[in-house]
Design an enzyme around this catalytic site. Sequence first.
Site, PDB file in Angstrom:
ATOM      1  CG  MET A   7     -21.294  41.936  37.651  1.00  0.00           C
ATOM      2  SD  MET A   7     -20.800  43.630  37.968  1.00  0.00           S
ATOM      3  CE  MET A   7     -19.924  43.446  39.505  1.00  0.00           C
ATOM      4  N   PRO A   9     -30.510  38.465  47.402  1.00  0.00           N
ATOM      5  CG  PRO A   9     -30.178  36.171  47.650  1.00  0.00           C
ATOM      6  CD  PRO A   9     -30.405  37.419  48.437  1.00  0.00           C
ATOM      7  CB  ALA A  54     -28.770  32.240  43.416  1.00  0.00           C
ATOM      8  N   GLY A  75     -29.714  45.376  44.911  1.00  0.00           N
ATOM      9  CA  GLY A  75     -29.590  43.921  44.933  1.00  0.00           C
ATOM     10  C   GLY A  75     -28.474  43.467  45.861  1.00  0.00           C
ATOM     11  N   GLY A  76     -28.687  42.344  46.547  1.00  0.00           N
ATOM     12  CA  GLY A  76     -27.641  41.787  47.407  1.00  0.00           C
ATOM     13  C   GLY A  76     -27.297  42.727  48.539  1.00  0.00           C
ATOM     14  CG  ASP A  77     -23.779  44.319  51.451  1.00  0.00           C
ATOM     15  OD1 ASP A  77     -24.191  44.206  52.618  1.00  0.00           O
ATOM     16  OD2 ASP A  77     -22.966  45.208  51.099  1.00  0.00           O
ATOM     17  CE  LYS A 110     -26.325  51.309  38.345  1.00  0.00           C
ATOM     18  NZ  LYS A 110     -25.944  51.413  39.726  1.00  0.00           N
ATOM     19  CG  ASP A 162     -30.130  48.884  41.580  1.00  0.00           C
ATOM     20  OD1 ASP A 162     -30.339  50.009  41.104  1.00  0.00           O
ATOM     21  OD2 ASP A 162     -29.138  48.600  42.274  1.00  0.00           O
TER      22      ASP A 162
END
Length: 259
Positions: A169, A12, A198, A88-90, A57, A35
């Site tokens: 989002m 994250p 976060a 980003g993230g998963d 993005k 990204d």
Amino acid sequence: MTGTVYLVGAGPGDPGLLTLRGAELLRGADVVVYDRLVSGELLDFAPPWAELVYAGKAPAQAAIDQGSINALLVDRAREGKVVVRLKGGDPFVFGRGGEEALACAAAGVPFEVVPGVTSAVAAPAFAGIPVTHRGIAASVAVVTASGAAGTDVDLEPAARSADTLVVLMAAGRLRAVCDALMRSGRATTEPAALIQWASTKNQRTLTAPLGDIAAAAQEAKMGAPATLVVGKVVDLSSRLAWFDPGLYARTAPAVSAPA
Ligand code: SAH
């Protein structure tokens, strides 16, 4: 020999939340396609000679369109390169990683998916909100506020069935999202939280009843990237908010041999 495309989740924001497998692959990368929400510190893992490609993005715009990203991944792999697609993230949670994997599969290019820590779980966690909790929430739904080509998503099925709702989002259309959730039966008094940036030093958390949070977020000028959490679990944050963005040092506790 064809190379491989690795779809790697970057977590994250905090670089410490990259997986060991992700770090290992970055160290051996010939090409890294990354990204906007990926921490710049992670790029330091790549060798100095690696080709770094920014795939943009920002909301509603992209430095490179998705078709060109897919083509780039396939082309570089066909040149025999180790290609890390850092997301980003998963990669498979609202990250279009599935589309990139499909492009590789269609081209006969080998690929591997390295799951990441998704903000859907990490953003609540960094605000002291467990997405499930014994006796309080037995289910959680992760939904997007924005469908393909910016269309509205029907939030009703998730709103009616899950105890905890996590909406990604959501920042740009918070009022519409909250209204849709209330129309779908969620109470205006239900606790809600919006968590921005976060796991970074810029993290901000806002908690308010569902009926008030859109106005409060506007007042507080909270924009993207932010994650909305709706459900009784949000109340736990008053006791469990552990993260202080100002004090957070990404150092592990010192390891000493047992006496
Ligand atoms: N694949 C990503 C999600 C991509 S969609 C994942 O698994 O996390 C991008 C959305 O993720 C943002 O609009 C926001 O809702 C959420 N997000 C990403 N990083 C975030 C962060 N640091 N804090 C809060 N929300 C974040």
